[in-house]
Design a protein around this motif. Sequence first.
Motif, PDB file in Angstrom:
ATOM      1  N   GLU A   1     -12.209   6.420   0.298  1.00  0.00           N
ATOM      2  CA  GLU A   1     -11.400   7.358   1.087  1.00  0.00           C
ATOM      3  C   GLU A   1      -9.905   7.196   0.871  1.00  0.00           C
TER       4      GLU A   1
ATOM      5  N   LYS B   1      -4.928   4.259  11.173  1.00  0.00           N
ATOM      6  CA  LYS B   1      -5.591   4.502   9.892  1.00  0.00           C
ATOM      7  C   LYS B   1      -4.509   4.880   8.881  1.00  0.00           C
ATOM      8  N   LEU B   2      -4.346   4.057   7.864  1.00  0.00           N
ATOM      9  CA  LEU B   2      -3.232   4.270   6.938  1.00  0.00           C
ATOM     10  C   LEU B   2      -3.733   4.770   5.585  1.00  0.00           C
ATOM     11  N   ARG B   3      -2.961   5.660   4.997  1.00  0.00           N
ATOM     12  CA  ARG B   3      -3.306   6.170   3.671  1.00  0.00           C
ATOM     13  C   ARG B   3      -2.707   5.250   2.604  1.00  0.00           C
TER      14      ARG B   3
ATOM     15  N   THR C   1      -8.120   4.959   2.347  1.00  0.00           N
ATOM     16  CA  THR C   1      -7.482   4.582   3.619  1.00  0.00           C
ATOM     17  C   THR C   1      -7.886   3.162   4.026  1.00  0.00           C
TER      18      THR C   1
ATOM     19  N   ILE D   1     -11.225   1.791   0.962  1.00  0.00           N
ATOM     20  CA  ILE D   1     -10.044   2.117   0.148  1.00  0.00           C
ATOM     21  C   ILE D   1     -10.486   2.861  -1.123  1.00  0.00           C
TER      22      ILE D   1
ATOM     23  N   GLU E   1      -7.658   0.442   7.784  1.00  0.00           N
ATOM     24  CA  GLU E   1      -7.299   0.374   9.194  1.00  0.00           C
ATOM     25  C   GLU E   1      -6.444  -0.841   9.477  1.00  0.00           C
TER      26      GLU E   1
ATOM     27  N   TYR F   1       0.794  -1.236   0.000  1.00  0.00           N
ATOM     28  CA  TYR F   1       0.000   0.000   0.000  1.00  0.00           C
ATOM     29  C   TYR F   1       0.823   1.280   0.000  1.00  0.00           C
ATOM     30  N   SER F   2       2.050   1.247   0.543  1.00  0.00           N
ATOM     31  CA  SER F   2       2.785   2.503   0.790  1.00  0.00           C
ATOM     32  C   SER F   2       3.599   2.978  -0.409  1.00  0.00           C
TER      33      SER F   2
END
Length: 421
Positions: A344, A353-355, A346, A341, A348, A319-320
Amino acid sequence: MVKLKILGSGREVGRTAILLESRSGEKLLLDYGVGFDENDRPVFPLHVAPKELKGIVLSHAHLDHCGAIPLLYTTYSLPLYTTSLTAELSNLLLNDMLKISGYYLPYEDVEIRKMMRNVQAIEYGESLELGSFRITFLNAGHIPGSIMTVIEVDDKRILYTGDFNTVSTELLRGADVYSVGKVDVVIMEATYALYNHPRREDVRRKFVRTVLEVLNEGGKVLVPAFSVGRAQEIMFVCAEEIPEYPIYVDGMARQAAEILAKYPRYLRDYRRYMDVLERVEQVNGWDMRKRILKKPCVIISPAGMLKGGAALFYLKKLYSDPRNAVIFVSYQSPTTPGFRILEEGTFELGAEKLRVEARVEWFDFSSHCGRRELINFVKRFSDAKIVLVHTEPEGGVKFAEYLREMNFDVEVPEIGHEEDL
Ligand SMILES: [Zn+2]
Ligand SMILES: [Zn+2]
């Protein structure tokens, strides 16, 4: 008079359950599925006493059609009519639900095993007599092994579509609507009553273009996909259109793919399917899972809405990095991580809460009729009463109004509704 009772899927998509009763009081149950509320808690159809039933017909292996059937085997035995492929896939999905459900389920693997022992395998095109019912099974084109059912009872001829798709896909031939004949009543799903799917070829082309863009830039692609049907459909597209990169399949999609390989007659082109299966690589453990993430590749893995499964592991790893992509290929229901996802960007992870920095896309590889197909289908049955089930409340009601303007006799019954046909 034949009686119809809606035990589930009245103005909702999920927990399908339809009961028919003959003049002499014999009862036949069509599907008995589970739904999930906003907290992911299982919701069951209205009660039916198994000892009052002549038998059950199961349209296909999705849990919203088979998920409550083991409940009927806690104290009693009765025949379950379905294809042997649907039986085997249902066994896989039911046991998985039992394993991962965070909530209490009112049955255990004992009941699933008892259900499996009572399966009476049927084939496409076959008919059988069950008390006062004469039942014929036809291909529904929805997922491998899925059936539509024609029921003749007393003086009525009734079609129950289950979930169906009249459009052929890479994996399956479209529903066998030509063999239905004249019917008095059509009980049909209308999941996409207001929505037209884009053309399949366009979806496929855009999907391939997106995947290649990501891979050519050095990224990895995660395709969260339902284990049965959708995962194999995406395997087809990737294996044939993306020869330069490795394609991996993980989780229950692997097991489902192997089960399908045992049933050539249910696939559109078995030889092509086996070529695809040969081309994709099966992920067989944690070492491999970690190793494959080192180079650009496509990973096809359940769960389709990221509610669990190996797909979650890959998401955490991918994801990052904005070079990577998460590509959804099915509807995401509003309570799922997949939906969040998409809406938004994002997700969890524990309390965090991760972008999602990776590219996020959605492609419509549906296995249901869209609005256009539903309308063309209904037009074949201008003299029949049309009963819409397995539909969103607003969509179902609007679709019924549209059909009434064309002089169709249509209803959108609520759960608990009972009537003489
Ligand atoms: Zn389905
Ligand atoms: Zn369904």
